[in-house]
Design a protein around this motif. Structure first.
Motif, PDB file in Angstrom:
ATOM      1  N   LEU A   1       0.683  -1.167  -0.010  1.00 22.56           N
ATOM      2  CA  LEU A   1      -0.020  -0.004   0.122  1.00 22.56           C
ATOM      3  C   LEU A   1       0.900   1.434   0.050  1.00 22.56           C
TER       4      LEU A   1
ATOM      5  N   SER B   1       2.640   1.598  -3.357  1.00 27.26           N
ATOM      6  CA  SER B   1       1.555   2.063  -4.358  1.00 27.26           C
ATOM      7  C   SER B   1       1.248   3.445  -4.234  1.00 27.26           C
ATOM      8  N   HIS B   2       1.099   3.990  -3.091  1.00 29.12           N
ATOM      9  CA  HIS B   2       0.823   5.415  -2.730  1.00 29.12           C
ATOM     10  C   HIS B   2       2.061   6.378  -3.291  1.00 29.12           C
TER      11      HIS B   2
ATOM     12  N   ILE C   1      -6.484   7.625  -5.635  1.00 29.10           N
ATOM     13  CA  ILE C   1      -6.978   6.462  -4.874  1.00 29.10           C
ATOM     14  C   ILE C   1      -7.136   5.446  -5.913  1.00 29.10           C
TER      15      ILE C   1
ATOM     16  N   VAL D   1      -4.056   3.932  -7.085  1.00 30.35           N
ATOM     17  CA  VAL D   1      -3.628   2.972  -5.881  1.00 30.35           C
ATOM     18  C   VAL D   1      -4.336   1.655  -5.914  1.00 30.35           C
TER      19      VAL D   1
ATOM     20  N   VAL E   1      -8.871  -1.333  -0.313  1.00 39.58           N
ATOM     21  CA  VAL E   1      -7.661  -0.437  -0.349  1.00 39.58           C
ATOM     22  C   VAL E   1      -8.128   1.070  -0.138  1.00 39.58           C
ATOM     23  N   GLU E   2      -9.406   1.629  -0.492  1.00 38.91           N
ATOM     24  CA  GLU E   2      -9.675   2.828  -0.592  1.00 38.91           C
ATOM     25  C   GLU E   2      -9.739   3.193   1.421  1.00 38.91           C
TER      26      GLU E   2
ATOM     27  N   TRP F   1      -6.085   3.186   2.447  1.00 40.08           N
ATOM     28  CA  TRP F   1      -5.320   4.421   2.024  1.00 40.08           C
ATOM     29  C   TRP F   1      -6.133   5.441   2.941  1.00 40.08           C
TER      30      TRP F   1
END
Length: 227
Positions: A122, A125-126, A169, A172, A187-188, A191
Motif C-alpha cells: 500500500l 503504491s501510494h 485512490i 492505488v 484498499v480505499e 489508503w
C-alpha cells in the motif's frame, strides 16, 4: 513515534525540505473536504472505518481548533503542546496501527489468490503516484483547471496537489490489484487510514533543522529508528 505521556516532540529533520501535504494545513483541509464529499456521495455504502476517520477528524477540530489543522499555530507551542493533545493523537495513531495489524491478519494468507494484503504494498503504491503531484498540479493549473482552495490563500499548487493525492485512490487500487490484492473497497479505506495516520504523526512531532546524514551514508542499510 514520541513516547506516551511526554511532551518532548522535537526530532531532526531528515532533509532540508521538510514540507509535506500531510504536515501542512492545506493537506489537512483538502483531505477533510474530499472525505466529507466521499461520505455524502456514498451515504450508507461507506465503510465503518471510513466514517470513523471523518468522525475523528471532526472531533479533533472541535476539541483543539486551529492547533489541529494549522501547523503554524501548533508549532508555536513546540515542546509545550498539551499532554492531553499529544496523548489523544498518540492513542488514535495506535488505533491505526491496530487496524493495519488486523487487516494483515485478515488478508494475510497466500492460500486465497488475489486477496493478500501487505502494508508495504500500500505504501509503495501510494508513493509511486504521489511523487508526481507537483508536476500534475502544475499541469492542471496551467490548463486553468485548478480546484477549490476552500478559502485558503496559499500557492494553489499546494491545494491542487492535495486534491491529486485524493484523485490517486483509483490508481492505488489498480496498483494494489497488480501487487496481489484485488479488494477495491478495502484498499480505499486502507489508503484513507494511512493518510490519517500520517496526519496524526505530524501533529505529534516537530522537525528541527540540524546536521543531515552525510552523502556517503545514503545507500546504507543500517536501520534507523525514530522514538
Amino acid at each position: 513515534m514520541r513516547h506516551p505521556h511526554q511532551t518532548l516532540i522535537r526530532i531532526p529533520s531528515p532533509t532540508s525540505y521538510e514540507a509535506g501535504l500531510t504536515k501542512q494545513q492545506e493537506g489537512f483541509v483538502v483531505f477533510y473536504r474530499r472525505l466529507q464529499d466521499l461520505v455524502r456521495s456514498r451515504d450508507d455504502r461507506v465503510s465503518e472505518q471510513t466514517r470513523l476517520i471523518l468522525n475523528q477528524y471532526e472531533d479533533l477540530k472541535l476539541r483543539y481548533g486551529d492547533q489541529w489543522e494549522n501547523e503554524h499555530v501548533c508549532n508555536i507551542r513546540l515542546n509545550d503542546r498539551s499532554m492531553e493533545f499529544l496523548d489523544d493523537l498518540h492513542k488514535r495513531h495506535d488505533e491505526t496501527t491496530q487496524y493495519f495489524m488486523n487487516l494483515q491478519d485478515r488478508f494475510g494468507s497466500a492460500e486465497e489468490k488475489g486477496h493478500v494484503f501487505r502494508y508495504t504494498d500500500l505504501m509503495y503504491s501510494h508513493i509511486k503516484f504521489a511523487v508526481n503531484y507537483f508536476h500534475d498540479a502544475s499541469n492542471r493549473l496551467n490548463a486553468i483547471n485548478g480546484r477549490d482552495t476552500y478559502g485558503m490563500r496559499v500557492a494553489r499548487w499546494i491545494t491542487e496537489g492535495a486534491h491529486i493525492y485524493f484523485d490517486n485512490i483509483e490508481k492505488v487500487i489498480m496498483e494494489m490489484r497488480d501487487r496481489g490484492f484485488n479488494r477495491p473497497e478495502i484498499v480505499e479505506e486502507a489508503w484513507l487510514t494511512m493518510m490519517w495516520r500520517a496526519f496524526l504523526w505530524h501533529r505529534c512531532h516537530y522537525m528541527v533543522e540540524g546536521n543531515r546524514v552525510p552523502s556517503q551514508h545514503w545507500e546504507s542499510r543500517l536501520p534507523v529508528y525514530i522514538g
